[in-house]
Scaffold this active site. Structure first.
Site, PDB file in Angstrom:
ATOM      1  N   ALA A  18       0.815  -1.493  -0.455  1.00  0.00           N
ATOM      2  CA  ALA A  18      -0.332   0.083  -0.171  1.00  0.00           C
ATOM      3  C   ALA A  18       1.082   1.355   0.196  1.00  0.00           C
ATOM      4  O   ALA A  18       1.863   1.564   1.062  1.00  0.00           O
ATOM      5  CB  ALA A  18      -0.930   0.269   0.712  1.00  0.00           C
ATOM      6  N   CYS A 100      -2.289  -8.636   4.461  1.00  0.00           N
ATOM      7  CA  CYS A 100      -1.714  -7.111   5.765  1.00  0.00           C
ATOM      8  C   CYS A 100      -2.057  -7.578   6.687  1.00  0.00           C
ATOM      9  O   CYS A 100      -2.941  -7.733   7.367  1.00  0.00           O
ATOM     10  CB  CYS A 100      -2.367  -6.060   4.612  1.00  0.00           C
ATOM     11  N   HIS A 169       3.745 -14.539   3.400  1.00  0.00           N
ATOM     12  CA  HIS A 169       4.012 -14.839   3.616  1.00  0.00           C
ATOM     13  C   HIS A 169       4.865 -14.714   5.141  1.00  0.00           C
ATOM     14  O   HIS A 169       4.059 -15.794   5.452  1.00  0.00           O
ATOM     15  CB  HIS A 169       4.064 -12.610   4.319  1.00  0.00           C
TER      16      HIS A 169
END
EC number: 1.3.1.-
Length: 332
Positions: A18, A100, A169
């Protein structure tokens, strides 16, 4: 590796970030060797699709294929609508954000907060995959926290739903970006599913990329923070994976040329006022490893025009390239 009909070559991917992976940065990273560049997340709330920020994020004109657009939200129907909307406006791959860790995203039950609700994950994936004909990918973390590391379960849900590729991740949401990424969970996920897997987290050099690929068996590496101020990292990793040889780091003149081209792209895309503002963080990243960084940022951040910002930057890197101390003016 393939995502639907799209060959990702080299297998080095720019992660969605972002406020970072906008069109100018994606195009730059693709020119410098990224096999795929994923957009910063776009909201699934249709009330926001006509804002200036959303229009910037959904502009893909002239962008090299394949175009991958990340969507974020928590409602299956809204995410399906967002996937259709973006596919109709140029997206060739839809990526769903379940990775996120940002507090404001998780507080809205989006991003990695969704990992707490496996039934909702399944409904979202089914809805989005069923809504579009383009491939759908998913980005996750290894779990919500270390006591609830359910990445393997979510990966199996993703495969069953028809997700075309999975990025993982190597941290939980609770870890944020602290500590070191762990790759054993990514390895377990790769061993358990048949769809392509991107390994993500702390990959900041060619030899680290090669290690992570060997350790996890992943099909590709995904680079995030390490590309900030170092977009040539993709070329270096791709060359090392193909040849086993390390490319030299770019000299100051080359870095300056890359940065000035990046600045020009930002000004052209956003206009002068927004372009100058957005450029400031990139300027800091490009200079972060140099001893003059603090002074450089202080001066350049005061530049309020494209001409001033560009001139200060050109002078700084020209001096470095000439081997002279970069003499910075007291004011822009």
């Amino acid at each position: 590796m393939l995502i639907g009909p799209y060959r990702i070559d080299p297998p080095v991917v720019l992660a969605p970030m972002a406020g970072v992976t906008d069109k100018p940065f994606r195009q730059l990273c693709k020119r410098l060797g990224a096999g795929l560049a994923v957009s910063e997340m776009t909201t699934s709330d249709p009330r926001m699709w006509s804002t200036k920020k959303s229009l910037w994020r959904m502009d893909h004109v002239g962008e090299p294929d394949p175009i991958s657009v990340q969507i974020a939200g928590a409602d299956p129907r809204a995410l399906a609508d967002a996937a259709r909307f973006n596919a109709d406006h140029g997206a060739q791959i839809i990526d769903i954000n379940m990775g996120c860790p940002a507090k404001k995203v998780c507080n809205a039950w989006c991003g990695s907060a969704l990992l707490q609700h496996e039934d909702l994950v399944a409904r979202i994936l089914d809805a989005v995959v069923g809504a579009v004909e383009v491939p759908v990918t998913l980005k996750i973390r290894t779990g919500w926290d270390r006591e609830h590391r359910n990445g393997l379960t979510v990966a199996r849900i993703a495969e069953q739903a028809g997700i075309a590729a999975l990025a993982v991740h190597g941290r939980t949401r609770a870890d944020l970006y602290n500590g070191e990424a762990e790759y054993d969970t990514i390895a377990a996920i790769k061993a358990a599913i048949s769809i392509p897997v991107f390994a993500n987290g702390d990959i900041d050099s060619p030899d680290k990329a090669a290690f992570v690929l060997r350790h996890t068996g992943a099909d590709a590496v995904m680079i995030g923070r390490a590309a900030q101020g170092r977009p040539w990292i993709f070329r270096g990793i791709a060359h090392y994976l193909a040849t086993g040889d390390l490319l030299p780091e770019p000299d100051a003149r080359t870095v300056g040329d890359i940065l000035l081209g990046h600045l020009d792209a930002l000004y052209a895309f956003y206009g002068e006022e927004a372009g100058v503002r957005i450029a400031r963080k990139h300027l800091g990243w490009y200079a972060k490893d140099r001893p003059e960084n603090a002074a450089f940022r202080q001066v350049v951040n005061r530049a309020d025009s494209a001409d001033a910002q560009r001139r200060l930057t050109a002078d700084y890197f020209s001096a470095l390239a000439a081997g002279a101390p970069a003499e910075l003016p007291k004011a822009a």
